[in-house]
Design a protein around this motif. Structure first.
Motif, PDB file in Angstrom:
ATOM      1  N   HIS A  28      10.958 129.042 -13.631  1.00  0.00           N
ATOM      2  CA  HIS A  28      10.945 128.984 -15.103  1.00  0.00           C
ATOM      3  C   HIS A  28       9.996 127.875 -15.577  1.00  0.00           C
ATOM      4  N   THR A  29      10.047 126.725 -14.903  1.00  0.00           N
ATOM      5  CA  THR A  29       9.204 125.592 -15.294  1.00  0.00           C
ATOM      6  C   THR A  29       7.732 125.889 -15.006  1.00  0.00           C
ATOM      7  N   ILE A  95       3.186 119.911 -11.330  1.00  0.00           N
ATOM      8  CA  ILE A  95       4.492 120.210 -11.927  1.00  0.00           C
ATOM      9  C   ILE A  95       5.509 120.526 -10.828  1.00  0.00           C
ATOM     10  N   GLU A  98       6.723 117.350  -9.255  1.00  0.00           N
ATOM     11  CA  GLU A  98       7.653 116.640 -10.142  1.00  0.00           C
ATOM     12  C   GLU A  98       9.005 117.345 -10.155  1.00  0.00           C
ATOM     13  N   TYR A  99       8.961 118.667 -10.179  1.00  0.00           N
ATOM     14  CA  TYR A  99      10.222 119.422 -10.182  1.00  0.00           C
ATOM     15  C   TYR A  99      11.002 119.148  -8.902  1.00  0.00           C
ATOM     16  N   ARG A 101      10.841 116.567  -7.026  1.00  0.00           N
ATOM     17  CA  ARG A 101      11.343 115.181  -7.062  1.00  0.00           C
ATOM     18  C   ARG A 101      12.635 115.109  -7.883  1.00  0.00           C
ATOM     19  N   GLN A 102      12.615 115.780  -9.039  1.00  0.00           N
ATOM     20  CA  GLN A 102      13.797 115.711  -9.909  1.00  0.00           C
ATOM     21  C   GLN A 102      14.979 116.502  -9.339  1.00  0.00           C
ATOM     22  N   TYR A 156      14.692 121.925 -29.700  1.00  0.00           N
ATOM     23  CA  TYR A 156      13.982 120.932 -28.878  1.00  0.00           C
ATOM     24  C   TYR A 156      14.805 119.648 -28.791  1.00  0.00           C
ATOM     25  N   ARG A 159      17.802 120.123 -26.510  1.00  0.00           N
ATOM     26  CA  ARG A 159      17.397 120.123 -25.089  1.00  0.00           C
ATOM     27  C   ARG A 159      17.031 118.719 -24.647  1.00  0.00           C
ATOM     28  N   ALA A 163      18.789 116.768 -21.719  1.00  0.00           N
ATOM     29  CA  ALA A 163      17.992 116.282 -20.580  1.00  0.00           C
ATOM     30  C   ALA A 163      18.298 114.805 -20.316  1.00  0.00           C
TER      31      ALA A 163
ATOM     32  N   VAL B  15       5.471 121.847 -26.480  1.00  0.00           N
ATOM     33  CA  VAL B  15       6.461 122.323 -25.511  1.00  0.00           C
ATOM     34  C   VAL B  15       7.281 123.440 -26.134  1.00  0.00           C
ATOM     35  N   ARG B  42       4.621 114.497 -18.086  1.00  0.00           N
ATOM     36  CA  ARG B  42       4.872 115.562 -17.108  1.00  0.00           C
ATOM     37  C   ARG B  42       6.335 115.527 -16.658  1.00  0.00           C
ATOM     38  N   ALA B  43       6.824 114.318 -16.422  1.00  0.00           N
ATOM     39  CA  ALA B  43       8.229 114.178 -16.006  1.00  0.00           C
ATOM     40  C   ALA B  43       9.155 114.666 -17.126  1.00  0.00           C
ATOM     41  N   GLU B  44       8.790 114.319 -18.361  1.00  0.00           N
ATOM     42  CA  GLU B  44       9.604 114.726 -19.517  1.00  0.00           C
ATOM     43  C   GLU B  44       9.583 116.250 -19.673  1.00  0.00           C
ATOM     44  N   TYR B  45       8.397 116.801 -19.473  1.00  0.00           N
ATOM     45  CA  TYR B  45       8.241 118.257 -19.579  1.00  0.00           C
ATOM     46  C   TYR B  45       9.137 118.972 -18.560  1.00  0.00           C
ATOM     47  N   VAL B  46       9.096 118.483 -17.327  1.00  0.00           N
ATOM     48  CA  VAL B  46       9.909 119.114 -16.277  1.00  0.00           C
ATOM     49  C   VAL B  46      11.394 118.974 -16.606  1.00  0.00           C
ATOM     50  N   GLN B  47      11.784 117.801 -17.103  1.00  0.00           N
ATOM     51  CA  GLN B  47      13.195 117.590 -17.507  1.00  0.00           C
ATOM     52  C   GLN B  47      13.618 118.619 -18.547  1.00  0.00           C
ATOM     53  N   LEU B  48      12.769 118.798 -19.561  1.00  0.00           N
ATOM     54  CA  LEU B  48      13.105 119.719 -20.655  1.00  0.00           C
ATOM     55  C   LEU B  48      13.154 121.170 -20.186  1.00  0.00           C
ATOM     56  N   LEU B  49      12.151 121.556 -19.404  1.00  0.00           N
ATOM     57  CA  LEU B  49      12.118 122.945 -18.923  1.00  0.00           C
ATOM     58  C   LEU B  49      13.262 123.207 -17.952  1.00  0.00           C
TER      59      LEU B  49
END
Lengths: 176, 368
Positions: A28-29, A95, A98-99, A101-102, A156, A159, A163, B15, B42-49
């Motif tokens: 999805h990301t 991306i 980063e994904y 990592r999270q 937004y 979310r 987050a 976004v 980028r980190a924020e974007y991934v968090q939100l998505l």
């Protein structure tokens, strides 16, 4: 698959099941929220099944599965029409990193459920409309007699709050 | 305004536009540029998505938790019952029977009725949580939390995205959305069908095309590739209309919909109703609508609807009603448009020797 014992198959099934939300999240990301994430997830599951015998059960399952998902996103992207807006390979790689990592910190799903409980009723209602009933922003805006941009901005914000809440919950659970 | 301020104000919008599928090429390029150069964004974007994905994935699970517990609810939670999960997966993978729930998330659906399904787990009145459904044989009727009634006929593969959205890869699905289900969506490989308050059917016999049949009300059929909410539908279908969409999004009229006396066991390719009439065709090249002929096996009775899209009924001329020799005969429902077209020719094909009655509207002169 034929070489797997029933125990190995059972373990594989368990790990694949546990990885579903992370795989879906990754796809999805990478697809920037496109609606075809579920199709790519289905294809990823098929590929993972086909490769089940290659999986080294002593190694973490999720990074391996996320790599497969990333390749499936790239393959899917090639099939898309040219007018679709997609990120280039380099950015997709950034991306994806980063994904991964999270998502290394597990428990996001449970944390999100707790965070949802803390939302004010009006925000919870909006989440229900968007995600339970699957209504478009436009539909919600028309019913609430608001501008679509205003509904978008509110979603937004929700979310963003969620987050932050999830991040705090996961950080709190991390060993010092 | 500094560059940093500008980034803060534009990033949420970019976004959001991406998530809503409304981003322009310029917005998309700007978002890509920000994500490429700013690690924090980028980190924020991934968090939100990621949150957006989890919300989509759970399909409003939190909302469902608020519903009062029911004594009949059965949860198939594989994370807490690996043996059951392994057994279910083995059933699907090794024997090719039964249904598989890929995840512990999904949509909580009530089993309304089953027929000839392989699993004994699905008892009428129980509730299960489904995400992906693989149904190799039989038929199942579900009730979704949105109130939508759904019938799935095998062989079928579908995904319950949320209470208002299913995705059909294979099989035949009929949806009766009721009062609360307006806006219900069925996706296939080619189309996205949005209900506008209706009962409709979707047939996906293979990956190459989709058939959509409207029994009541109205639906909009979109190209599945459309991303923008403002994109116009491929077509809008009303009661009595049906269309087939192929992989190139070419649309063609479906001329026959066959079924038993009701909407049960409907088919766009004849089916196995045991009826005498197998197909009906006309010579219309450019009809006013995408109307189909409805063939109801054994469907003629007092008050039987005369047309596919009008409320007129067939009745006997006196109190004795429809003549006894006609009761239970196959009935072809025609459609009201083109009724002034004197060049209209209708060809009826039968499976065996038969006597065909042409019923005339009592407001018109009987044909000579």
């Amino acid at each position: 698959m034929a070489d797997m014992t029933p125990d190995q198959m059972s373990q594989f099934v368990e790990r694949l099941t546990a990885a579903q939300s992370a795989l879906h999240g990754s796809i999805h990301t990478l697809l920037a929220g496109a609606t075809d994430a579920a199709d790519v997830l289905q294809e990823t599951n098929r590929v993972l099944w086909r490769k089940a015998a290659d999986y080294d059960a002593t190694r973490p399952f999720l990074p391996w599965a996320l790599t497969v998902a990333r390749f499936e996103v790239l393959a899917h992207r090639k099939r898309l029409s040219r007018d679709r807006l997609v990120f280039d390979d380099t950015l997709l790689g950034q991306i994806a990193e980063e994904y991964e990592r999270q998502s290394a910190r597990g428990g996001a799903l449970s944390a999100l459920e707790q965070c949802l409980q803390r939302l004010p009723p009006a925000q919870r209602e909006l989440v229900d409309q968007r995600y339970l009933r699957g209504e478009s922003v436009k539909t919600i805006a028309v019913r609430q007699d608001r501008a679509a941009n205003a509904v978008s901005a509110l979603l937004y914000r929700i979310r963003s709050l969620l987050a932050t809440c999830v991040d705090h919950a996961l950080t709190k659970d991390e060993p010092a | 305004m500094s560059d940093a301020d500008q980034t803060e104000t534009t990033f949420p919008r970019l976004v959001q536009a991406g998530v809503d599928g409304t981003a322009t090429a310029k917005q998309h390029a700007r978002l890509a540029e920000l994500l490429r150069t700013d690690v924090q964004l980028r980190a924020e974007y991934v968090q939100l998505l990621r949150v957006d994905a989890l919300l989509h994935f759970t399909g409003g699970a939190a909302a469902m938790k608020r519903a009062p517990a029911r004594s009949t609810i059965r949860r198939f939670s594989f994370s807490t019952s690996p043996l059951r999960f392994a057994a279910a997966a083995a059933v699907l993978l090794v024997c090719g029977l039964g249904a598989l729930w890929w995840s512990r998330r999904g949509v909580e659906v009530e089993i309304v009725r089953t027929a000839e399904v392989a699993t004994t787990e699905w008892r009428e009145g129980t509730t299960v949580r489904l995400n992906h459904l693989s149904l190799p044989r039989g038929r199942v009727e579900f009730r979704l939390p949105s109130g939508v009634w759904l019938e799935v006929v095998a062989p079928a593969e579908l995904q319950f995205v949320n209470a208002m959205h299913v995705r059909v890869s294979l099989g035949q699905v009929t949806a009766d959305v009721g009062d609360r289900g307006k806006g219900f969506v069925v996706d296939t490989a080619q189309t996205k069908i949005v209900d506008l308050g209706t009962k409709f059917g979707v047939a996906v016999p293979n990956a190459g095309h989709t058939g959509v049949v409207v029994f009541q009300g109205e639906v909009e059929v979109f190209d599945r590739r459309s991303r923008r909410a403002s994109d116009a539908p491929l077509t809008r279908l009303v009661e009595g209309e049906a269309v087939r969409v192929d992989a190139q999004r070419h649309m063609s009229r479906i001329m026959n919909v066959t079924s038993g006396p009701g909407d049960d066991a409907w088919s766009t390719h004849g089916g196995e109703t045991g009826g005498v009439i197998t197909s009906v065709h006309d010579n219309l090249r450019d009809p006013a609508g995408l109307y189909y002929y409805r063939i109801l096996a054994g469907g003629l009775h007092e008050d039987a609807p005369a047309f596919v899209a009008k409320r007129h009924e067939w009745n006997g001329l006196d109190a004795t009603g429809i003549p006894a020799e006609l009761l239970g005969a196959d009935l072809v429902q025609t459609f009201p448009s083109d009724h002034n077209n004197t060049a209209l020719e209708i060809v009826v094909t039968v499976a065996r020797p038969a006597v065909i009655y042409v019923l005339a509207d009592s407001r018109t002169e009987p044909p000579a």
